[in-house]
Design a protein around this motif. Structure first.
Motif, PDB file in Angstrom:
ATOM      1  N   ARG A   1       0.840  -1.192   0.000  1.00  0.00           N
ATOM      2  CA  ARG A   1       0.000   0.000   0.000  1.00  0.00           C
ATOM      3  C   ARG A   1       0.877   1.245   0.000  1.00  0.00           C
ATOM      4  O   ARG A   1       1.777   1.379   0.828  1.00  0.00           O
ATOM      5  CB  ARG A   1      -0.902  -0.001   1.234  1.00  0.00           C
ATOM      6  CG  ARG A   1      -1.823   1.206   1.351  1.00  0.00           C
ATOM      7  CD  ARG A   1      -2.826   1.000   2.466  1.00  0.00           C
ATOM      8  NE  ARG A   1      -2.171   0.804   3.756  1.00  0.00           N
ATOM      9  CZ  ARG A   1      -1.855   1.801   4.587  1.00  0.00           C
ATOM     10  NH1 ARG A   1      -2.114   3.070   4.266  1.00  0.00           N
ATOM     11  NH2 ARG A   1      -1.285   1.533   5.745  1.00  0.00           N
ATOM     12  N   THR A   2       0.633   2.145  -0.932  1.00  0.00           N
ATOM     13  CA  THR A   2       1.380   3.391  -1.006  1.00  0.00           C
ATOM     14  C   THR A   2       0.816   4.381   0.005  1.00  0.00           C
ATOM     15  O   THR A   2      -0.387   4.656   0.007  1.00  0.00           O
ATOM     16  CB  THR A   2       1.312   3.989  -2.420  1.00  0.00           C
ATOM     17  OG1 THR A   2       1.895   3.074  -3.353  1.00  0.00           O
ATOM     18  CG2 THR A   2       2.048   5.310  -2.495  1.00  0.00           C
ATOM     19  N   THR A   3       1.673   4.907   0.867  1.00  0.00           N
ATOM     20  CA  THR A   3       1.235   5.893   1.855  1.00  0.00           C
ATOM     21  C   THR A   3       1.643   7.312   1.468  1.00  0.00           C
ATOM     22  O   THR A   3       1.000   8.272   1.881  1.00  0.00           O
ATOM     23  CB  THR A   3       1.815   5.562   3.239  1.00  0.00           C
ATOM     24  OG1 THR A   3       3.246   5.495   3.152  1.00  0.00           O
ATOM     25  CG2 THR A   3       1.273   4.231   3.743  1.00  0.00           C
ATOM     26  N   THR A   4       2.695   7.447   0.668  1.00  0.00           N
ATOM     27  CA  THR A   4       3.141   8.752   0.183  1.00  0.00           C
ATOM     28  C   THR A   4       3.614   8.608  -1.257  1.00  0.00           C
ATOM     29  O   THR A   4       4.360   7.684  -1.579  1.00  0.00           O
ATOM     30  CB  THR A   4       4.300   9.313   1.027  1.00  0.00           C
ATOM     31  OG1 THR A   4       3.877   9.456   2.379  1.00  0.00           O
ATOM     32  CG2 THR A   4       4.754  10.676   0.489  1.00  0.00           C
ATOM     33  N   LEU A   5       3.163   9.515  -2.125  1.00  0.00           N
ATOM     34  CA  LEU A   5       3.670   9.572  -3.497  1.00  0.00           C
ATOM     35  C   LEU A   5       3.648  11.020  -3.953  1.00  0.00           C
ATOM     36  O   LEU A   5       2.588  11.635  -4.066  1.00  0.00           O
ATOM     37  CB  LEU A   5       2.831   8.715  -4.440  1.00  0.00           C
ATOM     38  CG  LEU A   5       3.190   8.818  -5.932  1.00  0.00           C
ATOM     39  CD1 LEU A   5       4.649   8.452  -6.172  1.00  0.00           C
ATOM     40  CD2 LEU A   5       2.266   7.951  -6.781  1.00  0.00           C
ATOM     41  N   THR A   6       4.832  11.579  -4.172  1.00  0.00           N
ATOM     42  CA  THR A   6       4.969  12.910  -4.750  1.00  0.00           C
ATOM     43  C   THR A   6       6.056  12.860  -5.806  1.00  0.00           C
ATOM     44  O   THR A   6       7.066  12.166  -5.644  1.00  0.00           O
ATOM     45  CB  THR A   6       5.337  13.971  -3.693  1.00  0.00           C
ATOM     46  OG1 THR A   6       6.588  13.616  -3.074  1.00  0.00           O
ATOM     47  CG2 THR A   6       4.257  14.087  -2.620  1.00  0.00           C
ATOM     48  N   SER A   7       5.827  13.592  -6.910  1.00  0.00           N
ATOM     49  CA  SER A   7       6.778  13.577  -8.012  1.00  0.00           C
ATOM     50  C   SER A   7       6.785  14.937  -8.678  1.00  0.00           C
ATOM     51  O   SER A   7       5.779  15.347  -9.266  1.00  0.00           O
ATOM     52  CB  SER A   7       6.411  12.484  -9.016  1.00  0.00           C
ATOM     53  OG  SER A   7       7.387  12.387 -10.032  1.00  0.00           O
ATOM     54  N   ASN A   8       7.895  15.660  -8.567  1.00  0.00           N
ATOM     55  CA  ASN A   8       8.022  17.004  -9.121  1.00  0.00           C
ATOM     56  C   ASN A   8       8.682  16.915 -10.489  1.00  0.00           C
ATOM     57  O   ASN A   8       9.849  16.529 -10.603  1.00  0.00           O
ATOM     58  CB  ASN A   8       8.843  17.882  -8.175  1.00  0.00           C
ATOM     59  CG  ASN A   8       8.803  19.340  -8.567  1.00  0.00           C
ATOM     60  OD1 ASN A   8       9.080  19.703  -9.711  1.00  0.00           O
ATOM     61  ND2 ASN A   8       8.473  20.207  -7.607  1.00  0.00           N
ATOM     62  N   SER A   9       7.950  17.305 -11.523  1.00  0.00           N
ATOM     63  CA  SER A   9       8.460  17.166 -12.887  1.00  0.00           C
ATOM     64  C   SER A   9       9.510  18.219 -13.226  1.00  0.00           C
ATOM     65  O   SER A   9      10.236  18.059 -14.210  1.00  0.00           O
ATOM     66  CB  SER A   9       7.304  17.277 -13.885  1.00  0.00           C
ATOM     67  OG  SER A   9       6.672  18.549 -13.784  1.00  0.00           O
ATOM     68  N   ARG A  10       9.613  19.267 -12.422  1.00  0.00           N
ATOM     69  CA  ARG A  10      10.598  20.322 -12.717  1.00  0.00           C
ATOM     70  C   ARG A  10      11.933  20.066 -12.027  1.00  0.00           C
ATOM     71  O   ARG A  10      12.986  20.257 -12.625  1.00  0.00           O
ATOM     72  CB  ARG A  10      10.030  21.681 -12.293  1.00  0.00           C
ATOM     73  CG  ARG A  10       8.884  22.169 -13.172  1.00  0.00           C
ATOM     74  CD  ARG A  10       8.250  23.445 -12.654  1.00  0.00           C
ATOM     75  NE  ARG A  10       7.489  23.209 -11.421  1.00  0.00           N
ATOM     76  CZ  ARG A  10       6.769  24.117 -10.808  1.00  0.00           C
ATOM     77  NH1 ARG A  10       6.717  25.348 -11.284  1.00  0.00           N
ATOM     78  NH2 ARG A  10       6.090  23.824  -9.713  1.00  0.00           N
ATOM     79  N   THR A  11      11.914  19.624 -10.782  1.00  0.00           N
ATOM     80  CA  THR A  11      13.153  19.434 -10.024  1.00  0.00           C
ATOM     81  C   THR A  11      13.601  17.976  -9.969  1.00  0.00           C
ATOM     82  O   THR A  11      14.761  17.691  -9.671  1.00  0.00           O
ATOM     83  CB  THR A  11      12.977  19.936  -8.588  1.00  0.00           C
ATOM     84  OG1 THR A  11      12.032  19.096  -7.907  1.00  0.00           O
ATOM     85  CG2 THR A  11      12.473  21.378  -8.568  1.00  0.00           C
ATOM     86  N   GLY A  12      12.675  17.057 -10.217  1.00  0.00           N
ATOM     87  CA  GLY A  12      12.987  15.641 -10.080  1.00  0.00           C
ATOM     88  C   GLY A  12      12.816  15.115  -8.678  1.00  0.00           C
ATOM     89  O   GLY A  12      13.061  13.925  -8.429  1.00  0.00           O
ATOM     90  N   ALA A  13      12.403  15.977  -7.747  1.00  0.00           N
ATOM     91  CA  ALA A  13      12.178  15.503  -6.380  1.00  0.00           C
ATOM     92  C   ALA A  13      11.059  14.463  -6.374  1.00  0.00           C
ATOM     93  O   ALA A  13       9.961  14.707  -6.903  1.00  0.00           O
ATOM     94  CB  ALA A  13      11.821  16.674  -5.471  1.00  0.00           C
TER      95      ALA A  13
END
Length: 515
Positions: free
Chosen positions: A442-454
């Motif tokens: 189960r995914t509890t956190t998912l963030t993906s910044n397309s500008r910085t790659g974070a």
């Protein structure tokens, strides 16, 4: 015409460098896979199914959750040709699938047309099915899943307004569209003119849908049978993620068409599909079901009753066009979808979404916020669309008309010369952001910044899954970012179309961060 994956030439040099010096806080990385030059051919994807209940998801044969992130492909659809000088589709080739994979997508929603599957009543077109199978082979070689979408818009091709007809005030001529064959189009002689420019409200379209829901002359039964035949023909194919039962179903003349009547068709179609899969010696694929067309325009609409089917290998597939067609915030669009899906005990897959400004940069913020909502909710979806021809009826306002100057598909075309342009980074970079391909838990956190790659992925292992099924795809532009992990061992990296794939084994709780 399009070779998307710039920077692929540097991947071989980077393959050995990403995991050689892990940060002190990270667990040691395992050996590097795929260290040869070039890009490895993807393996055939494991077959998928949908789970049911509070943690509903689409999972693969290893028990890992899969996010189907992709794009709609209409090259095999049969569209009304509004201008005889301009083809209504762009021919589909193997390069399309390679280019789609290089953008970071792992799936396509492949439009198929009832009018081509059954051009005359009872005549199932095996030559057209062969084209579908060829597309599935191309998709497999590119490492892509395929959702087969029984597509229609405003019923079908045979609802166009003849050019010698003058429409009444407050109405305008209607194109023919796509979907149903002419032999299944029963309009009772009603007007094809569309009131206030709304194609679905043309009286001929409303009557055609009513006859479908009433199964007049067995026309609905014919589509049900066609689904069964198609399911039999692809029954053993794991590249097929599932079946989108009917694109944006129309509303007809009766309010029940949006609920009980639509649910009755879905129940019949799913039963025929399952019978076809058994006859073909295959397995059960996911059945994606949509609300009626009003959802796309309003952000919500009535839906079939929860008990419309006992089959649990299903997923809710609304078109979340918030801040595009629907005048609601993106956050509200996702909340509406989640609320309905929860009532069914299923997950959400957004079969269509997108924005089509004159200049993609004008809607870059909307795309980023939509992407953030996808990540927050853990949903997949498919951009509309990959390549839209200048002769597509969406491009030409009425029969015999001329197209706009630019077709705003992901691969944009100048019109009428139909010259392809590169995918604009304002959209392509967001769609091709770092994404988990498979998560054994189960995914509890998912963030993906397309500008910085974070990027951050955290989760908890689900018993019954294979611990070493974790896969995360990252684009080539972020290939130098080094992962920091907790609860992940045997971390490996391999080259992949458009970027790299990180794979590893997870503990009961795990986290991976980049950038």
């Amino acid at each position: 015409m399009l070779r998307v994956p710039a920077a692929l030439s540097v991947l071989a040099a980077l393959v050995g460098g990403l995991l050689t010096t892990a940060p002190a806080t990270a667990q040691p990385a395992g050996p590097v896979a795929g260290a040869r030059a070039g890009v490895e051919r993807p393996a055939a994807p494991p077959r998928l199914h949908a789970t049911h209940g509070p943690q509903a998801a689409i999972v693969d044969a290893r028990g890992a959750r899969v996010l189907l992130r992709g794009v709609n492909v209409n090259g095999l659809g049969e569209y009304y040709q509004a201008n005889p000088e301009l083809p209504s589709t762009v021919p589909l080739t193997s390069d399309d699938f390679q280019d789609i994979a290089a953008l970071g997508f792992n799936s396509v929603r492949l439009i198929v047309s009832w009018s081509r599957l059954e051009p005359t009543r009872g005549a199932y077109d095996t030559a057209y099915v062969a084209k579908i199978k060829q597309a599935l082979r191309w998709a497999r070689l590119a490492g892509l899943y395929v959702v087969l979408d029984m597509h229609q818009d405003a019923w079908g091709l045979a609802v166009e307004t003849p050019q010698d007809v003058t429409c009444p005030p407050n109405t305008s001529p209607n194109n023919g569209w796509d979907g149903a064959p002419a032999w299944a189009t029963i309009t009772d002689g009603q007007s094809t003119c569309r009131p206030f420019g709304t194609r679905e409200l043309a009286p001929a379209v409303l009557h055609a849908w009513q006859h479908f829901y009433d199964d007049t002359d067995g026309i609905q039964t014919e589509l049900v049978r066609t689904w069964g035949r198609l399911a039999r023909d692809v029954a053993t194919n794991p590249t097929v993620a599932g079946y989108d039962l009917l694109n944006e179903p129309g509303i007809g003349l009766d309010q029940a068409n949006a609920t009980t009547d639509l649910g009755a068709f879905y129940r019949r179609a799913i039963a025929a599909i399952r019978a076809g899969e058994r006859k073909g010696g295959g397995f059960s694929h996911v059945a994606f079901f949509e609300p009626n067309v009003r959802w796309s325009n309003q952000g919500t609409s009535p839906v079939p009753p929860v008990e419309f089917t006992q089959d649990q290998n299903i997923a809710f597939a609304p078109h979340i066009y918030a801040e595009a067609f629907a005048g609601i915030p993106i956050a509200t669009g996702f909340k509406n979808a989640a609320t309905v899906a929860k009532s069914y005990g299923v997950t959400v897959w957004g079969g269509e979404w997108g924005f089509w400004p004159e200049h993609p940069a004008d809607d870059a913020d909307k795309v980023r916020r939509y992407a953030a909502a996808e990540d927050r909710w853990g949903y997949g979806g498919a951009w509309w669309d990959w390549k839209q021809a200048c002769g597509d009826p969406h491009m030409i306002p009425a029969p015999g008309g001329q197209p706009a100057a630019v077709s705003p598909s992901l691969v944009r075309y100048t019109c009428p010369d139909q010259v392809a342009q590169p995918v604009d980074p304002a959209f392509g970079d967001v769609l091709g952001r770092t994404v988990p391909r498979a998560v054994p838990g189960r995914t509890t956190t998912l963030t993906s910044n397309s500008r910085t790659g974070a990027f951050e992925l955290a989760g908890r292992f689900t018993p019954g899954s294979q611990r070493c099924a974790l896969q995360v795809w990252a684009p080539a532009r972020f290939a130098r970012h080094k992962p920091r992990v907790t609860g992940i061992t045997h971390l490996r990296r391999s080259s992949a179309p458009g970027g790299v794939v990180l794979s590893g084994c997870v503990a009961d709780s795990f986290r991976l961060r980049m950038g």
